[in-house]
Motif scaffolding. Structure first.
Motif, PDB file in Angstrom:
ATOM      1  N   TYR A 156      -4.399   8.991  -1.384  1.00  0.00           N
ATOM      2  CA  TYR A 156      -4.906   8.149  -2.702  1.00  0.00           C
ATOM      3  C   TYR A 156      -5.781   9.315  -3.133  1.00  0.00           C
ATOM      4  CZ  TYR A 156      -3.004   3.455  -2.167  1.00  0.00           C
ATOM      5  OH  TYR A 156      -1.912   2.448  -2.233  1.00  0.00           O
ATOM      6  N   ALA A 157      -6.784   9.755  -2.546  1.00  0.00           N
ATOM      7  CA  ALA A 157      -7.831  10.768  -3.086  1.00  0.00           C
ATOM      8  C   ALA A 157      -6.908  12.001  -3.717  1.00  0.00           C
ATOM      9  CB  ALA A 157      -8.814  10.896  -1.982  1.00  0.00           C
ATOM     10  N   ALA A 158      -6.289  12.545  -2.947  1.00  0.00           N
ATOM     11  CA  ALA A 158      -5.091  13.775  -3.258  1.00  0.00           C
ATOM     12  C   ALA A 158      -4.750  13.688  -4.674  1.00  0.00           C
ATOM     13  CB  ALA A 158      -4.270  13.916  -2.179  1.00  0.00           C
ATOM     14  N   VAL A 159      -4.207  12.476  -5.078  1.00  0.00           N
ATOM     15  CA  VAL A 159      -3.652  12.328  -6.604  1.00  0.00           C
ATOM     16  C   VAL A 159      -4.494  11.685  -7.375  1.00  0.00           C
ATOM     17  CG1 VAL A 159      -1.171  12.333  -5.537  1.00  0.00           C
ATOM     18  CG2 VAL A 159      -2.371  10.152  -5.672  1.00  0.00           C
ATOM     19  N   GLY A 160      -5.689  11.287  -7.190  1.00  0.00           N
ATOM     20  CA  GLY A 160      -6.678  10.988  -8.053  1.00  0.00           C
ATOM     21  C   GLY A 160      -6.723   9.325  -8.377  1.00  0.00           C
ATOM     22  N   PHE A 161      -5.962   8.781  -7.399  1.00  0.00           N
ATOM     23  CA  PHE A 161      -6.094   7.156  -7.668  1.00  0.00           C
ATOM     24  C   PHE A 161      -7.072   6.343  -6.657  1.00  0.00           C
ATOM     25  CE2 PHE A 161      -2.002   8.233  -9.568  1.00  0.00           C
ATOM     26  CZ  PHE A 161      -1.663   7.025 -10.304  1.00  0.00           C
ATOM     27  N   PRO A 173      -3.640 -13.975   5.537  1.00  0.00           N
ATOM     28  CA  PRO A 173      -4.937 -13.871   6.224  1.00  0.00           C
ATOM     29  C   PRO A 173      -4.258 -12.939   7.783  1.00  0.00           C
ATOM     30  CG  PRO A 173      -4.200 -16.135   6.323  1.00  0.00           C
ATOM     31  CD  PRO A 173      -3.580 -15.430   5.300  1.00  0.00           C
ATOM     32  N   LYS A 174      -3.391 -13.305   8.188  1.00  0.00           N
ATOM     33  CA  LYS A 174      -2.936 -12.485   9.253  1.00  0.00           C
ATOM     34  C   LYS A 174      -2.779 -11.034   9.125  1.00  0.00           C
ATOM     35  CE  LYS A 174      -0.768 -16.387  11.456  1.00  0.00           C
ATOM     36  NZ  LYS A 174       0.374 -17.038  11.964  1.00  0.00           N
ATOM     37  N   ALA A 175      -2.336 -10.675   7.950  1.00  0.00           N
ATOM     38  CA  ALA A 175      -2.068  -9.266   7.473  1.00  0.00           C
ATOM     39  C   ALA A 175      -3.565  -8.218   7.046  1.00  0.00           C
ATOM     40  CB  ALA A 175      -1.436  -9.263   6.260  1.00  0.00           C
ATOM     41  N   ASN A 176      -4.581  -9.087   7.190  1.00  0.00           N
ATOM     42  CA  ASN A 176      -5.722  -8.561   6.972  1.00  0.00           C
ATOM     43  C   ASN A 176      -6.159  -7.125   7.672  1.00  0.00           C
ATOM     44  OD1 ASN A 176      -7.991  -8.424   4.768  1.00  0.00           O
ATOM     45  ND2 ASN A 176      -9.362  -9.458   6.624  1.00  0.00           N
ATOM     46  N   THR A 177      -6.334  -7.320   9.179  1.00  0.00           N
ATOM     47  CA  THR A 177      -6.378  -6.373  10.028  1.00  0.00           C
ATOM     48  C   THR A 177      -5.596  -5.213   9.870  1.00  0.00           C
ATOM     49  OG1 THR A 177      -7.349  -7.785  11.555  1.00  0.00           O
ATOM     50  CG2 THR A 177      -6.765  -5.562  12.380  1.00  0.00           C
ATOM     51  N   ARG A 178      -4.341  -5.457   9.713  1.00  0.00           N
ATOM     52  CA  ARG A 178      -3.203  -4.347   9.502  1.00  0.00           C
ATOM     53  C   ARG A 178      -3.209  -3.669   8.095  1.00  0.00           C
ATOM     54  NH1 ARG A 178       2.031  -5.386   9.208  1.00  0.00           N
ATOM     55  NH2 ARG A 178       1.820  -7.407   8.289  1.00  0.00           N
ATOM     56  N   TYR A 179      -3.921  -4.440   7.193  1.00  0.00           N
ATOM     57  CA  TYR A 179      -4.229  -4.079   5.833  1.00  0.00           C
ATOM     58  C   TYR A 179      -5.112  -3.043   5.962  1.00  0.00           C
ATOM     59  CZ  TYR A 179      -5.244  -3.899   1.071  1.00  0.00           C
ATOM     60  OH  TYR A 179      -5.347  -3.702  -0.551  1.00  0.00           O
ATOM     61  N   GLN A 180      -6.110  -3.287   6.455  1.00  0.00           N
ATOM     62  CA  GLN A 180      -7.358  -2.469   6.553  1.00  0.00           C
ATOM     63  C   GLN A 180      -7.136  -1.245   7.189  1.00  0.00           C
ATOM     64  OE1 GLN A 180     -10.060  -2.978   4.839  1.00  0.00           O
ATOM     65  NE2 GLN A 180      -9.369  -4.787   3.959  1.00  0.00           N
ATOM     66  N   LYS A 181      -6.546  -1.400   8.449  1.00  0.00           N
ATOM     67  CA  LYS A 181      -5.901  -0.043   9.157  1.00  0.00           C
ATOM     68  C   LYS A 181      -5.164   0.625   8.258  1.00  0.00           C
ATOM     69  CE  LYS A 181      -6.713  -2.018  13.711  1.00  0.00           C
ATOM     70  NZ  LYS A 181      -5.670  -2.208  15.126  1.00  0.00           N
ATOM     71  N   LYS A 182      -4.100   0.080   7.753  1.00  0.00           N
ATOM     72  CA  LYS A 182      -3.352   1.296   6.871  1.00  0.00           C
ATOM     73  C   LYS A 182      -4.286   1.705   5.438  1.00  0.00           C
ATOM     74  CE  LYS A 182       0.971   2.236   5.792  1.00  0.00           C
ATOM     75  NZ  LYS A 182       1.793   3.212   6.687  1.00  0.00           N
ATOM     76  N   LYS A 217      -7.388   2.569   5.668  1.00  0.00           N
ATOM     77  CA  LYS A 217      -8.123   3.590   5.948  1.00  0.00           C
ATOM     78  C   LYS A 217      -6.985   4.768   6.221  1.00  0.00           C
ATOM     79  CE  LYS A 217     -11.342   4.592   9.607  1.00  0.00           C
ATOM     80  NZ  LYS A 217     -11.974   4.332  10.791  1.00  0.00           N
ATOM     81  N   ALA A 218      -5.738   4.732   6.682  1.00  0.00           N
ATOM     82  CA  ALA A 218      -4.920   5.833   7.109  1.00  0.00           C
ATOM     83  C   ALA A 218      -4.402   6.545   5.827  1.00  0.00           C
ATOM     84  CB  ALA A 218      -3.730   5.381   7.966  1.00  0.00           C
ATOM     85  N   LEU A 219      -4.180   5.717   4.567  1.00  0.00           N
ATOM     86  CA  LEU A 219      -3.824   6.259   3.367  1.00  0.00           C
ATOM     87  C   LEU A 219      -4.936   6.664   2.304  1.00  0.00           C
ATOM     88  CD1 LEU A 219      -1.156   3.826   2.570  1.00  0.00           C
ATOM     89  CD2 LEU A 219      -0.625   6.100   3.350  1.00  0.00           C
ATOM     90  N   LEU A 247       0.911  -1.124   0.147  1.00  0.00           N
ATOM     91  CA  LEU A 247      -0.051  -0.041  -0.005  1.00  0.00           C
ATOM     92  C   LEU A 247       0.972   1.262   0.309  1.00  0.00           C
ATOM     93  CD1 LEU A 247      -2.595  -0.776   2.685  1.00  0.00           C
ATOM     94  CD2 LEU A 247      -2.939  -0.580   0.240  1.00  0.00           C
ATOM     95  N   GLU A 248       2.111   1.213   0.696  1.00  0.00           N
ATOM     96  CA  GLU A 248       2.695   2.341   0.742  1.00  0.00           C
ATOM     97  C   GLU A 248       3.689   2.477  -0.461  1.00  0.00           C
ATOM     98  OE1 GLU A 248       4.129   5.647   2.611  1.00  0.00           O
ATOM     99  OE2 GLU A 248       2.859   4.451   3.818  1.00  0.00           O
TER     100      GLU A 248
END
Length: 143
Positions: free
Chosen positions: A124-129, A107-116, A118-120, A78-79
């Protein structure tokens, strides 16, 4: 299409375009044989130490996409995608801008993925992606 002074890109119009690495595949079904510019981003279009995704795709008259092939660290992907999007936003890109992650099942990364994610979201919206779509091992899209 992205300007390509370093010969990082190729124009393809195959009915099926397959890109990938490390047992991960991103497939573009292209029945109309449209021109699709496929570029190596990491180490070619962007060469510095910053995070970057693996490839970009630009479909003639369609959309622009960033793709990251990943093992299990999809949170890091994501980063990589957002940093690449911010770097490439200076180019004249088509209005529709997409991002994709093709990774190993994690599957263990799913919660961390969703949090990240949300944070980003605002970056993403600022650059139109659009926020990334994620798939395990293989993803197919149709143009």
């Amino acid at each position: 299409m992205i300007a390509d002074p370093n010969n990082c890109c190729e124009i393809r119009n195959d009915p099926l375009i397959v890109c990938g690495e490390k047992k991960r595949e991103f497939c573009v079904k292209n029945p109309g044989k449209l021109d699709v510019q496929v570029c190596r981003v990491d180490g070619c279009i962007l060469t510095g130490d910053e995070k970057k995704c693996d490839i970009s795709l630009c479909v003639a008259g369609g959309f622009f996409a960033l793709v990251e092939f990943k093992g299990t660290d999809v949170v890091y992907a994501l980063e990589q995608l957002i940093v690449t999007a911010e770097q490439l936003s200076k180019f004249d890109l088509p209005l529709e801008r997409r991002t994709y992650i093709v990774g190993a099942p994690a599957p263990k990364a799913n919660t961390r993925y969703q949090k990240k994610l949300k944070a980003l979201r605002s970056r993403y919206a600022a650059v139109g992606f659009a926020l990334p779509k994620k798939a395990n091992n293989r993803m197919e899209i149709v143009v």
